[in-house]
Design an enzyme around this catalytic site. Structure first.
Site, short mmCIF file in Angstrom:
data_model
loop_
_atom_site.label_atom_id
_atom_site.label_comp_id
_atom_site.label_asym_id
_atom_site.label_seq_id
_atom_site.Cartn_x
_atom_site.Cartn_y
_atom_site.Cartn_z
N GLU A 512 0.53 -1.37 -0.21
CA GLU A 512 -0.61 -0.02 -0.09
C GLU A 512 0.55 1.23 0.26
O GLU A 512 0.56 2.44 0.95
CB GLU A 512 -0.75 -0.20 0.71
CG GLU A 512 -1.47 -1.11 1.40
CD GLU A 512 -2.91 -1.57 2.28
OE1 GLU A 512 -2.97 -0.30 2.99
OE2 GLU A 512 -3.85 -1.59 2.46
N GLU A 605 -4.67 -8.67 1.16
CA GLU A 605 -5.25 -8.42 2.08
C GLU A 605 -6.79 -8.69 2.29
O GLU A 605 -7.19 -8.12 1.10
CB GLU A 605 -5.13 -7.46 2.67
CG GLU A 605 -3.67 -7.30 3.91
CD GLU A 605 -2.91 -5.49 4.03
OE1 GLU A 605 -4.15 -5.28 4.24
OE2 GLU A 605 -1.99 -5.35 3.58
#
Length: 913
Positions: A512, A605
């Site tokens: 991220e 995720e």
């Protein structure tokens, strides 16, 4: 040039006779062992400054001033640009940077050590400094885990970093005697992990260091050793505040080793083993070995590699599988040489994962000989396996399609903190396996080396990840500050350390990262990192996890596979999330699959569901997924989240929604739930707490209700049923109290006090059975689950009486007397009928006698601020935990006792052997 097996065997035989070598369990030993690896964990002296203002000025580099103290930003908040830092001349960075030269491929970019020696007059680095008043500690050591917790809204360390004193400057000192006969050896210090900005002095000389707190590193002590005398190793750590999104721990939190080799030896992490042409009948094993020549003359060496099978306990089976010889390898003085060997193995035992495969392992023993004399002996464990990534189907391991049933894990071990412990990690994996988990993503940093040894041995797939940030920052003082100068060294060292683990199937070089937002600039940096990864290891796919980058952007084009965080099932896209601010994404599996038809998609995720074990709040949300809000799954006063397992972080989705998304997109290879266990820090949504709510398993290792939801989905052939909530609700008499059932069956019938409340069947994309109109009355709830019309499993919950007694249950009654083995003792509060009282919160006192100690206690309550070393702990919803550790070298009976006012106590016997 290759020479005959007979000739080499003769040389080895004569060499061993002449030098009195004895081979035991794969280790060559004599009076002057050719390679020694000595665990250096015992009896370090430790000192930590009370506050940063008191600390010495031996700093690695200047840092920006911190003006943003907010630590409860959403996990998916956009990272921002780095702030400029004023240059200072008095920093020690120029002396530390050369430590990483081995991992800078372009030698013109190697750093040259300045001639001066900073810190040489500082008292802590002197051999004769009196450290008798310092604390004595054994490694691995986490200075912060004993607390106390910082409480309140404006705490020095907030909930994001776990409210524990992990920040600060500290020193470790240890005296080491190096015999005079080692004067012809190379002496190295290998540190598996130190948090952070480690700088190492030996006998007053600044020998080197490594800033990134998660990487393993080596310091060459040879130029500074006083042979035949005592030597002092002094290590300075400087862990910044506001430097992490989770609890980083503090200290030398992994193992430290003293390594002695001859001048000619296999380099650090110098063997790389790959396999090809893998089948049931044969496999090719390729060994690439880097040999260092630290002497001042050219040498000629012979390389012998032998392969053996390991048994289930990891011990070498003596029967030789295969061997290869290389002769007359020239290595220039002060240089190195990479040699390649290829060995064919017949009928290989393949490494795979249960339940259909076995995690078989081999060991390669590499010997270096000069003039017939053994000068180095190096072992490498590896596995033989075939991996294929097919975009329309997923991941194949040895021809079997493997659905990735994975979890994300942070590096702390709950009440033990960041200090690594093999048994604690093994326990994590055992509980996850029971749930049906077969894969681990180490978020978001390299794990301890021993953790990968466990995943190899137990058979888990691994996504090995290194960076949470690149150049753009997430917290003011995170590792973006060192990224520019250290990314190549960190990345190459990380891969070289872990590349022989068969459990590692994917490299992840970012999570991220803010560069997702910077278009071509971010993609170019991603490509630069990708190229480094592939240069080190071209056999595994490389990727970075994306929560923002979309299919049309340049960032995902760089990746070998598409690694998506939450985007597959959509972010803030369901009706209950529509009003929220932040990233908004419709489900993107199909869009990514259409744009990249040649790339496997993996959900790196998903979920980010939250709950407090055993806590149920009303009313219950009628849909399948809702963000946490006050009165909607959340209790802002007690800081608890409902365990009906329907509630999520703003950017997340419930397990039910994730399962439906994966089932609708069968080409997705599977995914990793956030997160497998609760962890210290990031207590979304209540940052007044100390630890997360994300775990399927709580911080103690107790199963949340969500555990059984995953088990029902991941283990469809395992007969199970699980009812929630508990049935102690005197205040809800006559009120609607919804009952949910998780089962691997396809239908179930619910009974309250013997009366049927109806049979329900799972519909398409339904993963729980709900009776949302049950009127509470005390007694017994019972469920009978069916599969294909036949009884499959049963479960029941009963209304209990008041707490009456304590029950202690150790996970193991026999532990090793090695000073590190653990027994995890579950504490249950029961009524007089032997039922666990599900809302009991009694305060419990623990005592121990014998050759053991109470390391920590906990209860899984993320709001509990009692320090972990406390021997007094209240139960949380009927349960607590005591962690008992053996005392090194002391065998015998350990007796743990528990008592509580008004309750019948209990004791348990644990044998240290």
């Amino acid at each position: 040039m290759r020479i005959s097996k007979f000739f080499i065997s003769l040389i080895l035989f004569i060499s061993l006779l002449c030098n009195d070598f004895v081979y035991t369990d794969g280790k060559a030993t004599n009076e002057k062992n050719v390679r020694e690896k000595i665990l250096l964990n015992k009896e370090w002296k430790f000192f930590k400054y009370n506050n940063a203002a008191d600390a010495d000025n031996l700093i690695y580099d200047a840092r920006p001033a911190v003006t943003d103290y907010k630590d409860d930003k959403p996990a998916d908040a956009m990272p921002t640009e780095a702030e400029k830092v004023d240059h200072r001349k008095d920093v020690l960075k120029p002396w530390i940077l050369p430590t990483g030269n081995e991992f800078l491929k372009d030698k013109s970019k190697h750093y040259k050590r300045p001639e001066s020696n900073p810190g040489k007059d500082f008292p802590f680095v002197q051999l004769n400094y009196d450290d008798s008043l310092w604390e004595q500690v054994n490694l691995p050591h986490d200075w912060a885990i004993k607390g106390p917790f910082y409480e309140g809204e404006n705490a020095e360390v907030g909930g994001g970093m776990g409210r524990l004193p992990s920040h600060g400057v500290a020193w470790y000192r240890k005296k080491v005697f190096i015999p005079g006969h080692d004067s012809t050896k190379q002496i190295y210090l290998d540190v598996d992990g130190a948090m952070s900005y480690a700088m190492v002095w030996i006998n007053g000389y600044l020998a080197g260091g490594w800033p990134y707190g998660y990487n393993s590193f080596r310091i060459d002590l040879t130029p500074y050793i006083n042979f035949g005398k005592e030597n002092i190793i002094a290590i300075r750590l400087d862990n910044p505040p506001k430097s992490s999104r989770w609890y980083p721990g503090g200290g030398i939190y992994r193992n430290v080793w003293l390594v002695k080799t001859n001048r000619v030896h296999v380099a650090q992490w110098g063997a790389f083993i790959t396999t090809d042409s893998v089948s049931k009948s044969s496999a090719g094993v390729n060994i690439k070995t880097k040999v260092d020549n630290k002497s001042n003359k050219k040498v000629i060496a012979d390389i012998v590699s032998e392969i053996y099978l390991l048994d289930k306990s990891g011990h070498k089976i003596d029967s030789l599988i295969a061997k290869d010889y290389l002769s007359s390898i020239e290595i220039e003085a002060g240089n190195n040489r990479i040699v390649n060997q290829t060995i064919k193995i017949n009928n290989p035992k393949l490494w795979g994962i249960p339940p259909n495969q076995e995690p078989n392992l081999y060991i390669a023993e590499t010997k270096i000989l000069m003039e017939g004399k053994l000068v180095d002996y190096y072992t490498t464990r590896f596995g033989i396996r075939e991996l294929k990534f097919e975009p329309d189907k997923g991941i194949f391991l040895n021809g079997e399609l493997i659905e990735v049933k994975g979890v994300n894990l942070h590096h702390d071990l709950g009440a033990l903190g960041a200090a690594f412990n093999v048994r604690a990690a093994e326990r994590q994996l055992e509980l996850l396996r029971d749930m049906g988990c077969n894969a681990i993503r180490f978020a978001h940093n390299p794990p301890a080396p021993e953790f990968l040894e466990l995943t190899d041995k137990m058979g888990f797939l691994v996504v090995d990840e290194i960076f949470d940030v690149w150049e753009r920052k997430k917290t003011p003082l995170d590792f973006h500050l060192i990224f520019h100068e250290w990314h190549e060294q960190d990345l190459r060292a990380f891969i070289r350390r872990d590349r022989n683990h068969p459990s590692v199937i994917i490299w992840s070089f970012g999570n991220e990262v803010g560069e997702q937002y910077t278009d071509m600039e971010g993609a170019e940096l991603a490509k630069h990192l990708y190229d480094i990864v592939k240069d080190e290891d071209s056999t595994r796919p490389a990727t970075a996890a994306m929560n923002y980058a979309k299919p049309h952007m340049p960032f995902p084009q760089v990746m070998d596979l598409i690694s998506l965080n939450y985007q597959g099932e959509g972010i803030r896209n369901a009706p209950a999330y529509a009003h929220l601010k932040g990233i908004k994404t419709e489900p993107l599996y199909d869009d990514f699959h259409k744009k990249f038809p040649d790339k496997v998609i993996l959900s790196s995720e998903n979920a980010a569901a939250v709950s407090s074990r055993g806590t149920y709040l009303f009313p219950v949300y009628e849909g399948i997924s809702s963000p946490i809000r006050d009165t909607i799954g959340g209790d802002p006063v007690r800081k608890y989240v409902s365990a009906y397992e329907l509630y999520t972080a703003d950017f997340g989705s419930s397990a039910d929604k994730v399962f439906g998304s994966l089932d609708r997109h069968p080409y997705v290879a599977g995914g990793f739930v956030w997160s497998g266990w609760d962890y210290l820090g990031e207590p979304t949504p209540y940052y007044e707490a100390r630890s997360s709510y994300f775990g399927v398993i709580d911080l103690t290792g107790f199963k949340k209700d969500r555990f059984y939801l995953y088990q029902s989905y991941w283990r469809p052939d395992y007969p199970m049923a699980h009812i929630l909530p508990h049935w102690n609700w005197p205040e809800r008499a006559g009120k609607i109290t919804p009952v949910h059932v998780f089962t691997s069956g396809d239908e179930a019938e619910l009974f309250l006090n013997g009366k049927s409340l109806g049979k329900k069947k799972k519909g398409d994309y339904e993963y729980r059975l709900r009776w949302d109109d049950v009127i509470y009355e005390p007694g017994e709830l019972k469920v009978i689950a069916y599969k294909n019309g036949k009884i499959w499993a049963r479960d029941s919950v009963k209304t209990t009486l008041d707490p009456a007694r304590i029950e202690l249950i150790p996970d193991r009654s026999v532990i090793k007397s090695d000073g590190s083995d653990l027994s995890f003792v579950t504490v249950r509060i029961k009524d007089e009928n032997g039922l666990i009282v599900p809302n009991a919160s009694n305060m419990i006192k623990f005592e121990i006698e014998g050759p053991g100690e109470i390391v920590a206690t906990d209860n899984g309550d993320p709001t509990c601020m009692i320090p972990f070393p406390s021997k007094n702990r209240n139960a949380f919803n009927g349960l607590a935990l005591v962690i008992v550790r053996s005392i090194e070298g002391s065998k015998g009976k350990i007796i743990l006792r528990a008592s509580s006012e008004g309750l019948l106590g209990d004791s348990v016997l644990i044998n240290a052997e």
